[in-house]
Design an enzyme around this catalytic site. Structure first.
Site, mmCIF file in Angstrom:
data_model
loop_
_atom_site.group_PDB
_atom_site.id
_atom_site.type_symbol
_atom_site.label_atom_id
_atom_site.label_comp_id
_atom_site.label_asym_id
_atom_site.label_seq_id
_atom_site.Cartn_x
_atom_site.Cartn_y
_atom_site.Cartn_z
ATOM 1 N N ARG A 27 0.821 -1.215 0.000
ATOM 2 C CA ARG A 27 0.000 0.000 0.000
ATOM 3 C C ARG A 27 0.857 1.268 0.000
ATOM 4 O O ARG A 27 0.383 2.333 -0.383
ATOM 5 C CB ARG A 27 -0.899 0.015 1.234
ATOM 6 C CG ARG A 27 -1.910 -1.093 1.256
ATOM 7 C CD ARG A 27 -2.777 -0.968 2.467
ATOM 8 N NE ARG A 27 -3.595 0.216 2.369
ATOM 9 C CZ ARG A 27 -4.902 0.206 2.137
ATOM 10 N NH1 ARG A 27 -5.520 -0.933 1.977
ATOM 11 N NH2 ARG A 27 -5.576 1.317 2.063
ATOM 12 N N TRP A 74 3.196 6.357 2.233
ATOM 13 C CA TRP A 74 3.252 6.853 0.848
ATOM 14 C C TRP A 74 3.117 8.358 0.981
ATOM 15 O O TRP A 74 2.055 8.858 1.346
ATOM 16 C CB TRP A 74 2.101 6.250 0.047
ATOM 17 C CG TRP A 74 2.141 6.524 -1.422
ATOM 18 C CD1 TRP A 74 2.786 5.792 -2.374
ATOM 19 C CD2 TRP A 74 1.482 7.596 -2.114
ATOM 20 N NE1 TRP A 74 2.572 6.347 -3.611
ATOM 21 C CE2 TRP A 74 1.783 7.464 -3.483
ATOM 22 C CE3 TRP A 74 0.683 8.661 -1.720
ATOM 23 C CZ2 TRP A 74 1.305 8.331 -4.449
ATOM 24 C CZ3 TRP A 74 0.208 9.542 -2.688
ATOM 25 C CH2 TRP A 74 0.519 9.363 -4.036
ATOM 26 N N GLU A 481 -5.376 -0.451 -21.518
ATOM 27 C CA GLU A 481 -4.964 -1.203 -20.328
ATOM 28 C C GLU A 481 -3.574 -1.806 -20.525
ATOM 29 O O GLU A 481 -2.751 -1.800 -19.617
ATOM 30 C CB GLU A 481 -6.020 -2.280 -20.023
ATOM 31 C CG GLU A 481 -5.709 -3.220 -18.876
ATOM 32 C CD GLU A 481 -5.535 -2.534 -17.515
ATOM 33 O OE1 GLU A 481 -5.805 -1.331 -17.387
ATOM 34 O OE2 GLU A 481 -5.090 -3.225 -16.579
ATOM 35 N N LYS A 603 -1.209 1.022 -3.939
ATOM 36 C CA LYS A 603 -2.493 0.346 -4.111
ATOM 37 C C LYS A 603 -3.498 1.148 -3.305
ATOM 38 O O LYS A 603 -3.191 1.594 -2.214
ATOM 39 C CB LYS A 603 -2.350 -1.073 -3.529
ATOM 40 C CG LYS A 603 -3.437 -2.021 -3.917
ATOM 41 C CD LYS A 603 -3.166 -2.626 -5.249
ATOM 42 C CE LYS A 603 -4.242 -3.558 -5.704
ATOM 43 N NZ LYS A 603 -4.187 -3.772 -7.159
HETATM 44 C C1 F6R Z 1 -3.509 0.203 -12.344
HETATM 45 C C2 F6R Z 1 -4.275 0.337 -11.121
HETATM 46 C C3 F6R Z 1 -4.960 1.629 -10.864
HETATM 47 C C4 F6R Z 1 -6.338 1.375 -10.215
HETATM 48 C C5 F6R Z 1 -6.978 2.711 -9.822
HETATM 49 C C6 F6R Z 1 -8.372 2.503 -9.253
HETATM 50 O O1 F6R Z 1 -2.949 -1.057 -12.455
HETATM 51 O O2 F6R Z 1 -4.340 -0.557 -10.325
HETATM 52 O O3 F6R Z 1 -5.087 2.382 -12.027
HETATM 53 O O4 F6R Z 1 -7.138 0.692 -11.125
HETATM 54 O O5 F6R Z 1 -6.178 3.348 -8.866
HETATM 55 O O6 F6R Z 1 -8.346 1.693 -8.136
HETATM 56 P P1 F6R Z 1 -9.639 0.989 -7.577
HETATM 57 O O7 F6R Z 1 -10.104 0.011 -8.608
HETATM 58 O O8 F6R Z 1 -9.205 0.324 -6.303
HETATM 59 O O9 F6R Z 1 -10.662 2.059 -7.364
#
Ligand code: F6R
Length: 608
Positions: A27, A74, A481, A603
């Site tokens: 994270r 982060w 993507e 993440k």
């Molecule tokens: C790319 C990636 C990010 C997420 C974005 C949205 O590989 O993981 O672009 O897709 O930060 O995150 P969520 O889906 O958790 O809202």
């Protein structure tokens, strides 16, 4: 973004906190720290760098404390450094705080504190919270936190310890996830269940503007306004195996390989063969409304936004509904037109992305019904939406999203069948679509079994500086993507484009050094894509094509081909993205990049 773990219980706290930090490192990973209440008082240790740097820093020390908090950061305010790492402590050295989120009125609070004589040492907004709590402390840590957080504007998940109250951890949340987990004679605080899953699966999520006082055998939740809250614990069904690498070098590799199983899980118990439709429990209460909707807005960020674009193709084609796809970060600040007939679908793997959450709240404020397509069970978007469908992909630890993307497409496909069967599509078409979806896990497995072919292509091109990804129709979002996967983990510049747009600009970039990945599956626009390939080849571009098995023609026109099994056209993204995920992975490994923890990324982006 950052990770919090706190422990109070019968065991020594340090190993548990370090284990929790390691599991949360995905994270945030620019600095880490720990605070404990030892016999001699509060100690806090922190370092810039990854959790291993903290472990090395603590190597010669012995700690006996049974209570502590820890953090992996982060950076938002202030560069990653020892000083800016959390925990932050107040000037008295009694109080330590770890914090995820952003305090928006931190400058004003800082000024007030400085006028009161507080010495502010770091660049962080978190240090302000420590001083505020110190300022308000009389003899009750919970009340000092309550008084302090009522002055704070912004998002936060915090955990606080105080050497004068060694029997409790106080936690509070507003806009950033936080949970309390209960074991036998021990309790935990964490920003993410992955931190505590080795010890217990019984968790209670805090809601916004709530404070929890956590002791060894007990915890109490109240609102910031001091109203007592009773909340049932949730039992998570995630296994420990789901958050370990299981022999793979990286989580991303494991998660790419899990896709036959995760897609199976996304469909499990949801296909209704007899009526040629699907059954989605999270939508059962909304079926009447769903049969009346006239328009759909889908909002998300990043990879989830790419899934939304695929959802647009599916819903328009098979449910006959007009669909708009909006970046959540834009949607939240616009004046979207929402009427009775508008359904808002919100897609998020983490269920915590700040922009997506704000977009959903904005849509609901304007009277829309908002349904979530979410992976993390119990996350804020899952809880605050009017209903929705879990994608059941299991924990995704690699920062680059892979298995969540395909599961999001699967759930969008299921929703399309449900809405389509209420409207345009026949039972025959419903059955055909269900049969096609059922074949997906096996077809993905057959692609994964040929990973070596992709690895060889990666070996030829991993030193390139630029890549172009082209696709048309439902494979245009796959091109986006593929490019995103490559750039985020290998740091190679990559752009995705609709193939026909190339001639309106990007074609200027094409020369013998420019690899161009083209999704050229046998479908209704195959011939058009082949013309786009000729335009690239005429300028000496190197073409890597993703083509359909049985296409005997394409190999003569491109430099490399990777074949994927044939499938109903609208579902090709579920297959065509797999070689692109693998290619990005292998190029990143060949370039010696840290695949699971790419620089600057985190993440779950819980700040704006
Ligand atoms: C790319 C990636 C990010 C997420 C974005 C949205 O590989 O993981 O672009 O897709 O930060 O995150 P969520 O889906 O958790 O809202």
């Amino acid at each position: 973004m950052c990770g919090i773990v706190g422990y109070i219980g019968h065991r020594k706290a340090t190993p548990i906190l370090i284990d929790g930090l390691k599991r949360l490192e995905y994270r945030g990973y620019d600095s880490a720290g720990i605070a404990l209440i030892e016999d001699e008082g509060l100690i806090h240790e922190k370092t810039a760098g990854k959790v291993d740097a903290l472990v090395a820093h603590l190597a010669d020390r012995t700690f006996t404390s049974h209570v502590g908090i820890a953090h992996t950061r982060w950076a938002t305010h202030g560069e990653p450094s020892d000083l800016n790492a959390h925990p932050q402590v107040d000037n008295s050295g009694n109080i330590a705080v770890v914090h995820n989120g952003i305090i928006e009125n931190y400058r004003a609070l800082r000024q007030i504190l400085e006028q009161q004589g507080y010495k502010i040492l770091s660049d962080t907004d978190t240090e302000i919270i420590a001083h505020l709590i110190g300022f308000h402390y009389e003899d009750d840590l919970t009340e000092a936190v309550r008084a302090s957080m009522s002055l704070v504007v912004g998002t936060y998940a915090i955990a606080v310890i105080d050497k004068r109250s060694p029997d409790v951890i106080v936690a509070a949340r507003n806009g950033a996830p936080l949970l309390i987990a209960c074991g036998e004679n021990e309790n935990f605080v964490a920003s993410d269940a992955a931190a505590i899953l080795s010890y217990t699966n019984k968790v209670t999520y805090l809601e916004d503007r709530e404070i929890a006082t956590v002791s060894i055998n007990n915890f109490q939740i109240s609102t910031i306004e001091k109203v007592k809250v009773d909340r049932q614990a949730t039992e998570l069904d995630w296994t420990l195996g789901a958050i370990e690498k299981a022999g793979h070098d990286y989580f991303m590799h494991k998660e790419i390989h899990e896709q036959p199983e995760t897609l199976h899980n996304a469909m499990r118990g949801r296909l209704n063969f007899e009526e040629a439709t699907v059954r989605l429990n999270g939508l059962t209460d909304h079926l009447d409304d769903l049969s009346r909707i006239k328009r759909v807005i889908i909002t998300a960020c990043g990879t989830s936004w790419h899934a939304a674009l695929i959802g647009e193709y599916l819903l328009e084609e098979y449910a006959g509904l007009p669909v708009e796809v909006e970046y959540a970060s834009e949607f939240r600040y616009r004046s979207p037109i929402i009427d009775d007939g508008t359904l808002v679908l919100v897609i998020s793997q983490s269920g915590e992305t700040a922009d997506t959450l704000a977009a959903m709240r904005e849509a609901r404020r304007k009277g829309a019904k908002a349904l979530g397509i979410v992976n993390s069970v119990g996350s804020t978007i899952a809880r605050e939406s009017d209903g929705g469908v879990y994608i059941h992909a299991g924990p995704e630890i690699g920062v680059a999203s892979t298995k969540a993307f395909t599961s999001q497409i699967m759930v969008l496909s299921l929703i399309t069948i449900l809405l389509g069967r209420m409207r345009n599509i026949s039972a025959n078409m419903g059955s055909e679509m269900i049969a096609a979806l059922e074949s997906v896990p096996e077809k993905i497995q057959s692609i994964l079994d040929r990973e070596d072919e992709i690895k060889k292509i990666a070996e030829l091109y991993y030193q390139s500086n630029n890549f172009l990804y082209l696709g048309r129709g439902v494979n245009f979002p796959v091109a986006l993507e593929g490019a995103l996967k490559l750039k985020e983990i290998s740091y190679i510049h990559a752009e995705g484009y609709p193939a026909a747009e190339m001639k309106h600009g990007p074609i200027a970039l094409i020369d013998e050094k420019m690899p161009v990945v083209v999704i050229a599956t046998k479908d209704s626009i195959y011939d058009k894509v082949m013309s786009n390939i000729s335009q690239v080849r005429a300028r000496k571009g190197r073409v890597i094509a993703i083509a359909t098995e049985g296409d005997t023609e394409i190999a003569q026109h491109v430099n490399h081909v990777f074949y994927i099994p044939a499938i109903k056209q609208c579902f090709t993204p579920l297959l065509s993205v797999i070689p692109l995920q693998l290619m990005a992975y292998h190029m990143a490994v060949l370039r010696d990049c840290n695949v699971d923890q790419p620089r600057n990324l985190a993440k779950s982006v819980t700040v704006e």
